[in-house]
Design a protein around this motif. Structure first.
Motif, PDB file in Angstrom:
ATOM      1  N   TRP A  34       0.824  -1.215   0.000  1.00 33.44           N
ATOM      2  CA  TRP A  34       0.000   0.000   0.000  1.00 33.44           C
ATOM      3  C   TRP A  34       0.860   1.268   0.000  1.00 33.44           C
ATOM      4  O   TRP A  34       0.331   2.373   0.018  1.00 33.44           O
ATOM      5  N   LEU A  35       2.176   1.090  -0.042  1.00 35.52           N
ATOM      6  CA  LEU A  35       3.116   2.205  -0.136  1.00 35.52           C
ATOM      7  C   LEU A  35       3.561   2.391  -1.584  1.00 35.52           C
ATOM      8  O   LEU A  35       3.872   1.412  -2.271  1.00 35.52           O
ATOM      9  N   GLU A  36       3.600   3.628  -2.030  1.00 31.74           N
ATOM     10  CA  GLU A  36       3.987   3.936  -3.404  1.00 31.74           C
ATOM     11  C   GLU A  36       5.097   4.977  -3.396  1.00 31.74           C
ATOM     12  O   GLU A  36       5.025   5.971  -2.664  1.00 31.74           O
ATOM     13  N   HIS A  37       6.129   4.756  -4.193  1.00 31.41           N
ATOM     14  CA  HIS A  37       7.247   5.697  -4.300  1.00 31.41           C
ATOM     15  C   HIS A  37       7.320   6.206  -5.735  1.00 31.41           C
ATOM     16  O   HIS A  37       7.343   5.416  -6.686  1.00 31.41           O
ATOM     17  N   LEU A  38       7.341   7.525  -5.897  1.00 33.78           N
ATOM     18  CA  LEU A  38       7.449   8.102  -7.225  1.00 33.78           C
ATOM     19  C   LEU A  38       8.900   8.069  -7.691  1.00 33.78           C
ATOM     20  O   LEU A  38       9.835   8.246  -6.901  1.00 33.78           O
ATOM     21  N   SER A  39       9.071   7.861  -8.978  1.00 35.12           N
ATOM     22  CA  SER A  39      10.414   7.846  -9.549  1.00 35.12           C
ATOM     23  C   SER A  39      10.926   9.270  -9.736  1.00 35.12           C
ATOM     24  O   SER A  39      10.164  10.250  -9.685  1.00 35.12           O
ATOM     25  N   GLY A  40      12.219   9.383  -9.990  1.00 31.52           N
ATOM     26  CA  GLY A  40      12.798  10.691 -10.260  1.00 31.52           C
ATOM     27  C   GLY A  40      12.167  11.344 -11.481  1.00 31.52           C
ATOM     28  O   GLY A  40      11.929  12.566 -11.501  1.00 31.52           O
ATOM     29  N   ASP A  41      11.880  10.543 -12.504  1.00 36.64           N
ATOM     30  CA  ASP A  41      11.248  11.092 -13.714  1.00 36.64           C
ATOM     31  C   ASP A  41       9.839  11.583 -13.417  1.00 36.64           C
ATOM     32  O   ASP A  41       9.409  12.625 -13.956  1.00 36.64           O
ATOM     33  N   GLU A  42       9.108  10.866 -12.595  1.00 34.94           N
ATOM     34  CA  GLU A  42       7.740  11.273 -12.264  1.00 34.94           C
ATOM     35  C   GLU A  42       7.734  12.567 -11.446  1.00 34.94           C
ATOM     36  O   GLU A  42       6.913  13.458 -11.669  1.00 34.94           O
ATOM     37  N   ILE A  43       8.674  12.680 -10.523  1.00 36.33           N
ATOM     38  CA  ILE A  43       8.784  13.919  -9.740  1.00 36.33           C
ATOM     39  C   ILE A  43       9.197  15.078 -10.635  1.00 36.33           C
ATOM     40  O   ILE A  43       8.693  16.206 -10.501  1.00 36.33           O
ATOM     41  N   ALA A  44      10.081  14.809 -11.595  1.00 37.11           N
ATOM     42  CA  ALA A  44      10.485  15.862 -12.535  1.00 37.11           C
ATOM     43  C   ALA A  44       9.288  16.354 -13.348  1.00 37.11           C
ATOM     44  O   ALA A  44       9.169  17.551 -13.628  1.00 37.11           O
ATOM     45  N   GLU A  45       8.376  15.453 -13.708  1.00 37.55           N
ATOM     46  CA  GLU A  45       7.165  15.868 -14.418  1.00 37.55           C
ATOM     47  C   GLU A  45       6.321  16.804 -13.563  1.00 37.55           C
ATOM     48  O   GLU A  45       5.776  17.797 -14.062  1.00 37.55           O
ATOM     49  N   VAL A  46       6.205  16.474 -12.277  1.00 38.21           N
ATOM     50  CA  VAL A  46       5.443  17.330 -11.365  1.00 38.21           C
ATOM     51  C   VAL A  46       6.092  18.703 -11.275  1.00 38.21           C
ATOM     52  O   VAL A  46       5.416  19.739 -11.328  1.00 38.21           O
ATOM     53  N   GLU A  47       7.413  18.729 -11.151  1.00 35.70           N
ATOM     54  CA  GLU A  47       8.116  20.008 -11.038  1.00 35.70           C
ATOM     55  C   GLU A  47       7.970  20.833 -12.307  1.00 35.70           C
ATOM     56  O   GLU A  47       7.803  22.067 -12.247  1.00 35.70           O
ATOM     57  N   ASN A  48       8.006  20.185 -13.459  1.00 34.90           N
ATOM     58  CA  ASN A  48       7.795  20.905 -14.717  1.00 34.90           C
ATOM     59  C   ASN A  48       6.385  21.485 -14.771  1.00 34.90           C
ATOM     60  O   ASN A  48       6.188  22.626 -15.228  1.00 34.90           O
ATOM     61  N   ALA A  49       5.419  20.694 -14.312  1.00 34.41           N
ATOM     62  CA  ALA A  49       4.038  21.162 -14.305  1.00 34.41           C
ATOM     63  C   ALA A  49       3.866  22.365 -13.391  1.00 34.41           C
ATOM     64  O   ALA A  49       3.161  23.327 -13.732  1.00 34.41           O
ATOM     65  N   VAL A  50       4.527  22.330 -12.234  1.00 29.06           N
ATOM     66  CA  VAL A  50       4.454  23.458 -11.301  1.00 29.06           C
ATOM     67  C   VAL A  50       5.016  24.713 -11.949  1.00 29.06           C
ATOM     68  O   VAL A  50       4.414  25.802 -11.870  1.00 29.06           O
ATOM     69  N   ARG A  51       6.163  24.607 -12.603  1.00 30.02           N
ATOM     70  CA  ARG A  51       6.773  25.769 -13.264  1.00 30.02           C
ATOM     71  C   ARG A  51       5.839  26.332 -14.339  1.00 30.02           C
ATOM     72  O   ARG A  51       5.654  27.547 -14.448  1.00 30.02           O
ATOM     73  N   GLU A  52       5.245  25.439 -15.121  1.00 32.58           N
ATOM     74  CA  GLU A  52       4.350  25.893 -16.186  1.00 32.58           C
ATOM     75  C   GLU A  52       3.108  26.576 -15.624  1.00 32.58           C
ATOM     76  O   GLU A  52       2.647  27.587 -16.162  1.00 32.58           O
ATOM     77  N   LEU A  53       2.571  26.046 -14.548  1.00 33.40           N
ATOM     78  CA  LEU A  53       1.387  26.655 -13.942  1.00 33.40           C
ATOM     79  C   LEU A  53       1.719  28.017 -13.336  1.00 33.40           C
ATOM     80  O   LEU A  53       0.925  28.958 -13.429  1.00 33.40           O
ATOM     81  N   GLU A  54       2.909  28.122 -12.730  1.00 33.48           N
ATOM     82  CA  GLU A  54       3.311  29.415 -12.167  1.00 33.48           C
ATOM     83  C   GLU A  54       3.502  30.453 -13.271  1.00 33.48           C
ATOM     84  O   GLU A  54       3.122  31.620 -13.120  1.00 33.48           O
ATOM     85  N   GLU A  55       4.087  30.040 -14.380  1.00 34.20           N
ATOM     86  CA  GLU A  55       4.354  30.969 -15.474  1.00 34.20           C
ATOM     87  C   GLU A  55       3.087  31.349 -16.241  1.00 34.20           C
ATOM     88  O   GLU A  55       2.961  32.480 -16.720  1.00 34.20           O
TER      89      GLU A  55
END
Length: 356
Positions: A34-55
């Motif tokens: 029931w534990l899930e760990h996001l990969s580095g690539d998945e976290i990078a997608e989230v960070e890219n999405a955050v930057r795009e939403l802020e901009e």
């Protein structure tokens, strides 16, 4: 205490539920599925999405999955959502990298993930789509206070949405542990042990709206705790609010049979063989299916420094693929249409995002 009062009209009980939602905490405690760990690539997608939403300066109060590109993570989130809706009923996503994000960025990341799980629903009379679970120095003795605004134990309950998501920003100094229990398992156990009391919980019962009253509605709603519909058992429960609803004219005191049934439900929810305790750490996201899970939070003590006080962000989500619900749920959910139901709707409320 045993009641001699007449039993409710349900004579034929729904059958046992024999699916993945009927679990025992003692069996899950030693497992990690029931534990899930996001990969580095998945976290990078989230960070890219955050930057795009802020901009882009997009209106976050109207955010949808179409506004957030998560090409790798989005399909995985759908798999996790299927586990929540049709499987065990919960998952814990571990360790988003909050140490390199501002609180504002963490909130946007949470929203970006959330809209890929379901539509955002208002959580209070102010129209907040992004909830803040922290101690505001209030007491549940105030009939217009909701318990998440205190440091008190919440006791096992459901929220008024299909799925609740929590992101831990800051853990408490001590306490504040999350406790989950399968309401499906409680239903099965009550059916086996005390079918007479289970019948009581299949009858409508009043629950206090705590001052958040839709226009034209009563200050309480009336829905059975256990609802059998379309071959599924769905629960809706908050005992403190059931008890505080007795303050309203026309709401009868709880009967001996109701009290005995509620006591057994609580006893089962608090049984360590049934429930599962977990500690949310900063960066953890917990997803819970309200129709098959009751959730609780233990009382807690905070650090004195404001920046170290316990703080969780919360989303109430309406997935388009959620289960069908009986008509009676529209009294609380506003609608029973998947993807457009749940939340708090009062006159004048407009969806808004509050970052603090």
């Amino acid at each position: 205490m045993s009641s001699n009062l007449p039993l409710p009209t349900h004579t034929i009980l729904p059958p046992d539920v024999c699916d993945q939602s009927a679990w025992y905490g003692s069996e899950l405690a030693g497992r990690a599925d029931w534990l899930e760990h996001l990969s580095g690539d998945e976290i990078a997608e989230v960070e890219n999405a955050v930057r795009e939403l802020e901009e882009s300066q997009v209106d976050l109060a109207s955010l949808s999955a179409n506004d957030v590109a998560l090409p790798t993570l989005a399909p995985r989130l759908q798999c996790l959502l299927d586990e929540v809706l049709n499987g065990r009923g919960f998952v814990l996503i571990k360790s988003l990298p909050l140490e390199r994000w501002s609180k504002h960025q963490a909130a946007i990341a949470f929203l970006a993930i959330g809209v890929h799980l379901g539509g955002l629903r208002m959580q209070n009379a102010q129209g907040h789509l992004l909830g803040h679970v922290k101690d505001l120095g209030r007491s549940s003795d105030d009939p217009n206070t909701r318990i998440y605004q205190t440091r008190e134990r919440q006791t096992h309950h459901t929220d008024s949405c299909d799925v609740v998501a929590l992101l831990c920003l800051q853990a408490a100094k001590s306490g504040g542990l999350s406790n989950l229990v399968s309401s499906t398992t409680i239903f099965n156990e009550m059916r086996r042990r005390r079918p007479d009391l289970l019948r009581v919980l299949l009858e409508p019962i009043e629950t206090d709206r705590r001052g958040e009253v839709p226009e034209g509605s009563k200050p309480y709603f009336t829905i059975p705790i256990f609802n059998y519909y379309d071959g599924l058992i769905s629960a809706i429960y908050q005992r403190q609010y059931i008890e505080s609803a007795r303050r309203f004219p026309g709401v009868a005191p709880l009967t001996e049979a109701q009290i005995e049934a509620l006591d057994l439900l609580d006893q089962l929810a608090n049984d360590p063989d049934l429930n599962l305790m977990m500690e949310l750490q900063p960066g953890d996201i917990q997803l819970v299916h309200n129709h098959t899970i009751l959730h609780d939070r233990t009382a807690f003590d905070d650090y004195p420094e404001p920046e170290r006080k316990r703080h969780l962000l919360r989303l109430w989500l309406a997935p388009s693929g959620a289960r069908t619900l009986p008509d009676v749920f529209s009294e609380r959910f506003g609608s029973i249409t998947p993807g457009g139901r749940g939340g708090v709707t009062v006159a004048g409320a407009r969806p808004t995002i509050q970052f603090e």
